[in-house]
Write a protein that holds these residues in place. Structure first.
Motif: not given
Length: 261
Positions: A57-80
């Protein structure tokens, strides 16, 4: 399209006797994760046949979901990076801990933000090609996320959502997951062990303060955290970030993000 609800409706044609730090150490070192991983796989198999689970499988909407996931990743690294105790560690230990914990923290970020994503099936090789080349998967197909892996990730998210954790609970849980003495090659091992004990004690204290009527909440939170350990680095990287960063090495990207001032 495979909606979120499919995780539950899909069909096919006594912690008090154990020290708190011991529970978390076992969870993070994998002993309880292996048990829960096996249980999740058995539960998934009960509702889905093997052929369904092997579907890629792959994401149905990779662009939109990828942007959200990237924001979560940035927040994750900033937290650490924002943890004072983390910044006191040698750079090698920082890299080792981040390499080990980033997937778990990312999943916690998805749960905290209540991110819902949909996937769609990836067309496999044609029947004729399979006959000519044999039943084995090609290299690219073998790397693709499977429906079973997505079901497992969604099961982890549902466990966290069912607990209805607040921002403070998420923060303390993330902190406890960062400082993992089970990671190999740490030079400040004793210091990290102490940080984990303090973090876990703080988590237990805040859970008791926020939910004094729920004596079992600490256990339930740790068990939910242990299921996160069953989510693989490969799944998260391939599903959420490959559409955004291509073949860029995920850990190299994380290391660069960690070092940005």
């Amino acid at each position: 399209m495979i909606p979120l609800e499919e995780i539950t409706h899909h069909s096919c044609s006594g912690y008090r006797d154990r020290p708190a730090h011991t529970i978390l150490y076992n969870i993070l070192s994998g002993s309880e994760s292996r048990y829960l991983n096996g249980k999740l796989n058995r539960d998934a198999t009960a509702h889905n046949c093997h052929c369904e689970q092997r579907r890629t499988v792959c994401l149905k909407d990779p662009k939109a979901t990828g942007q959200v996931a990237s924001a979560v990743l940035v927040h994750t690294v900033c937290f650490v990076r924002g943890l004072p105790s983390f910044s006191q560690l040698p750079s090698g230990d920082q890299s080792s801990l981040l390499r080990h914990c980033w997937v778990s923290l990312f999943v916690l970020g998805l749960a905290q933000k209540k991110i819902v994503f949909e996937v769609t099936e990836v067309a496999n090789a044609s029947i004729l090609r399979k006959i000519l080349l044999g039943p084995g998967l090609t290299g690219n197909e073998a790397d693709l996320p499977t429906l079973a892996e997505v079901h497992n990730l969604r099961a982890c998210l549902h466990k966290l959502w069912n607990l209805d954790l607040g921002p403070v609970e998420y923060a303390y849980l993330k902190g406890a997951l960062v400082f993992n003495p089970a990671v190999q090659g740490l030079s400040a091992l004793c210091f990290i062990e102490g940080l984990q004990r303090k973090g876990l004690g703080a988590l237990q204290e805040v859970l008791h303060r926020l939910h004094p009527e729920d004596a079992a909440r600490f256990t339930h939170v740790l068990l939910a955290a242990s299921t996160i350990q069953t989510v693989s680095h490969g799944l998260v990287a391939q599903l959420f970030f490959k559409p955004v960063i291509g073949n860029t090495n995920m850990f190299h990207l994380l290391t660069e993000m960690l070092s940005v001032q």
